[in-house]
Design an enzyme around this catalytic site. Structure first.
Site, PDB file in Angstrom:
ATOM      1  N   GLU A   1      35.117  35.175  45.722  1.00 34.17           N
ATOM      2  CA  GLU A   1      36.413  35.769  46.412  1.00 34.17           C
ATOM      3  C   GLU A   1      35.638  36.932  47.605  1.00 34.17           C
ATOM      4  O   GLU A   1      35.594  37.931  47.482  1.00 34.17           O
ATOM      5  CB  GLU A   1      37.153  36.811  45.272  1.00 34.17           C
ATOM      6  CG  GLU A   1      37.799  35.808  44.544  1.00 34.17           C
ATOM      7  CD  GLU A   1      39.010  36.392  43.930  1.00 34.17           C
ATOM      8  OE1 GLU A   1      40.142  35.823  43.446  1.00 34.17           O
ATOM      9  OE2 GLU A   1      38.794  37.704  43.391  1.00 34.17           O
TER      10      GLU A   1
ATOM     11  N   GLU B   1      41.486  29.267  42.011  1.00 31.20           N
ATOM     12  CA  GLU B   1      41.993  30.290  40.875  1.00 31.20           C
ATOM     13  C   GLU B   1      43.520  30.313  40.787  1.00 31.20           C
ATOM     14  O   GLU B   1      43.860  30.651  41.935  1.00 31.20           O
ATOM     15  CB  GLU B   1      41.275  31.749  40.965  1.00 31.20           C
ATOM     16  CG  GLU B   1      39.657  31.717  40.618  1.00 31.20           C
ATOM     17  CD  GLU B   1      39.178  33.018  40.663  1.00 31.20           C
ATOM     18  OE1 GLU B   1      39.961  33.972  40.300  1.00 31.20           O
ATOM     19  OE2 GLU B   1      38.044  33.337  40.866  1.00 31.20           O
TER      20      GLU B   1
END
Length: 373
Positions: free
Chosen positions: A167, A272
């Site tokens: 991320e 995710e």
């Protein structure tokens, strides 16, 4: 007449050769559509004695074999540089990927390049890398990435996908590789660090695909544009999508995903995602999701709602144009509450109602989605 006969024989021969080639084509040469799970917690869960149950309420004796039998073909595993929590160490990774490979699944190696959780709000430099100059850090990242992949290669377990950072909306290895500092934007150092890692992957494990990972869909085109105009060499644009953080309306998210896919040349993966099967709880830890306003319209927090949400994720990625969708990963499907009276991080779970196993550790209906083609 002779010319016609020769022409006819030639056509028959060419057709036979073409048929033989098609028959000999290895199905594994075809790009897989990944239906994955992040199982970074699983070794610790197993050590704690957690026993999961299948759809017939029978104890699962081999979690990897069971998941493979239910259509899962990719396992994502995070790696921290050094930490008091050995569960995310290189040694544990090496042991876990042997089990993944034995079950016939691929795996995705998630380099955090940190000693702890790396995400848009935190990208801490590992303690042993502190106080290095920019150039020293580039060398360290390259050497570390090389060493990890060499150890995996030496045991015959090269990853199918290598994720460079987790991320990385605001870069990694802060403050050196931070993209945004106040109103100032600087992609250059982040990209230099990323390129150092990519070069190591290409050198040691050239068969591995390389992923860059960003949280959210809506604003991701600009981020990946910056990588592409600077010729960063990667294969997969990985995205996180949790409705309560990245947009409650799933139809809007689907439109954004289609628009994003048109803006990049790389494959696209929802690396995710998760969804609740209930808003109830089963331990003494507060759950991340527990309110009605955190649930997407049309997808109630029920076992059927969780299944239908994952069905929508499957279809939105699968139906991206030009087969650009590579697949998806469910995050922490196994992070269940173990000791319900204990509030420690692993024994309790703030994710228990987002797992793919219910409060009795029986698999939920959403597992059916992984059997889809």
């Amino acid at each position: 007449m002779i010319k016609k006969l020769l022409l006819f024989c030639s056509i028959i021969l060419l057709t036979a050769c073409h048929t033989d080639d098609a028959a000999q084509q290895d199905p594994s040469d075809l790009a897989p559509f990944y239906k994955g799970m992040d199982l970074s917690f699983l070794p610790e869960n197993e050590q704690l004695g957690v026993v999961f149950k299948d759809e017939n309420d029978r104890n699962i004796t081999d979690n990897y074999d069971y998941l493979a039998s239910r259509g899962v073909n990719l396992i994502r595993i995070r790696l921290w540089v050094s930490s008091s929590n050995a569960s995310y160490s290189l040694e544990n990774l090496k042991a876990q990927v042997l089990q993944v490979k034995a079950a016939g699944m691929d795996y995705l190696l998630d380099f955090h390049y940190s000693d702890t959780w790396a995400d848009p709000g935190s990208q801490e430099i590992p303690f042993i890398w502190l106080h290095q100059t920019d150039q020293e850090l580039l060398t360290t990242v390259s050497d570390y990435t090389t060493q990890v992949l060499l150890e995996l290669k030496n045991q015959g377990t090269e990853p199918a996908i290598v994720q460079i950072g987790n991320e990385t909306n605001n870069g990694l290895l802060w403050p050196i590789g931070q993209i945004y500092n106040g109103s100032v934007e600087n992609f250059d150092t982040y990209i230099m660090i990323t390129n150092a890692a990519i070069h190591a992957v290409r050198s040691v494990s050239p068969e591995s695909q390389i992923m860059i990972h960003r949280a959210g869909i809506a604003d991701s085109s600009y981020f990946f544009d910056q990588l592409n105009i600077r010729n960063v060499d990667f294969d997969i644009a990985g995205l996180s999508y949790y409705p309560w953080w990245h947009g409650m309306n799933v139809s809007t998210a689907e439109n954004e995903l289609n628009s994003f896919a048109r803006s990049v040349t790389q494959k696209v993966m929802i690396v995710e995602t998760a969804y609740p099967f209930t808003l109830s709880w089963n331990d003494n830890l507060n759950n991340i999701i527990g309110l009605n306003n955190q649930v997407s319209p049309g997808f109630p927090a029920t076992p059927a709602g969780q299944r239908n949400f994952m069905m929508r994720i499957h279809n939105m990625v699968k139906n991206l144009p030009n087969e650009q969708g590579l697949g998806y990963c469910y995050w922490a499907p196994d992070w269940v509450a173990h000791d319900r009276s204990n509030e420690t991080f692993m024994n309790g779970s703030s994710w228990e109602n987002l797992a793919l196993f219910d409060f009795e550790h029986k698999v939920t209906e959403a597992m059916e989605v992984f059997l889809l083609n």
